[in-house]
Motif scaffolding. Structure first.
Motif, mmCIF file in Angstrom:
data_model
loop_
_atom_site.group_PDB
_atom_site.id
_atom_site.type_symbol
_atom_site.label_atom_id
_atom_site.label_comp_id
_atom_site.label_asym_id
_atom_site.label_seq_id
_atom_site.Cartn_x
_atom_site.Cartn_y
_atom_site.Cartn_z
ATOM 1 N N VAL A 130 0.839 -1.203 0.000
ATOM 2 C CA VAL A 130 0.000 0.000 0.000
ATOM 3 C C VAL A 130 0.871 1.248 0.000
ATOM 4 N N VAL A 165 2.217 1.983 -3.490
ATOM 5 C CA VAL A 165 1.191 2.539 -4.383
ATOM 6 C C VAL A 165 0.925 3.996 -4.040
ATOM 7 N N SER A 204 3.852 6.189 -5.012
ATOM 8 C CA SER A 204 3.917 6.308 -6.471
ATOM 9 C C SER A 204 2.908 7.324 -6.988
ATOM 10 N N LEU A 205 1.740 7.375 -6.367
ATOM 11 C CA LEU A 205 0.701 8.291 -6.810
ATOM 12 C C LEU A 205 0.939 9.732 -6.367
#
Length: 116
Positions: free
Chosen positions: A79, A82, A85-86
């Motif tokens: 998590v 992710v 990365s966003l």
């Protein structure tokens, strides 16, 4: 409290957006420390790419997927990857006039920013 990056990263991003005090301050970074972290991050990413290229197979990917589903630590790690990365591009371009497209590439953009 057990706060993880899943909670803290969006909090820091929103705090940065709505906090007008930070817009006027110039944040200086330590060039030696920044380059040291950049070097360590480059070694880690290089080793991960090497390991993935030499030892990757579907069995290991399936094993990782099972660990993500069954182990809370692996789930938190996945998590965090992710979420970072966003949000990476937004966070890296907040304090500089430079908005290089490479900053949008997860983890590679961070390394480039550390060496700038």
């Amino acid at each position: 409290l057990g706060l993880t990056n899943a909670v803290l990263m969006p909090y820091f991003a929103f705090r940065e957006i709505f906090n007008s005090d930070n817009k006027d301050k110039g944040f200086d970074k330590n060039p030696l420390l920044s380059k040291a972290f950049g070097t360590v991050a480059s070694i880690v990413v290089g080793w991960a790419v090497f390991q993935t290229g030499t030892e990757f197979n579907l069995e290991k990917l399936e094993e990782f997927g099972n660990l993500v589903v069954s182990d809370r630590t692996y789930l938190a790690f996945a998590v965090d990857l992710v979420i970072f990365s966003l949000t990476q591009y937004f966070l890296l371009t907040q304090d500089s006039t430079s908005q290089k497209p490479i900053y949008a590439v997860p983890f590679v953009g961070l390394i480039v920013k550390l060496f700038d």
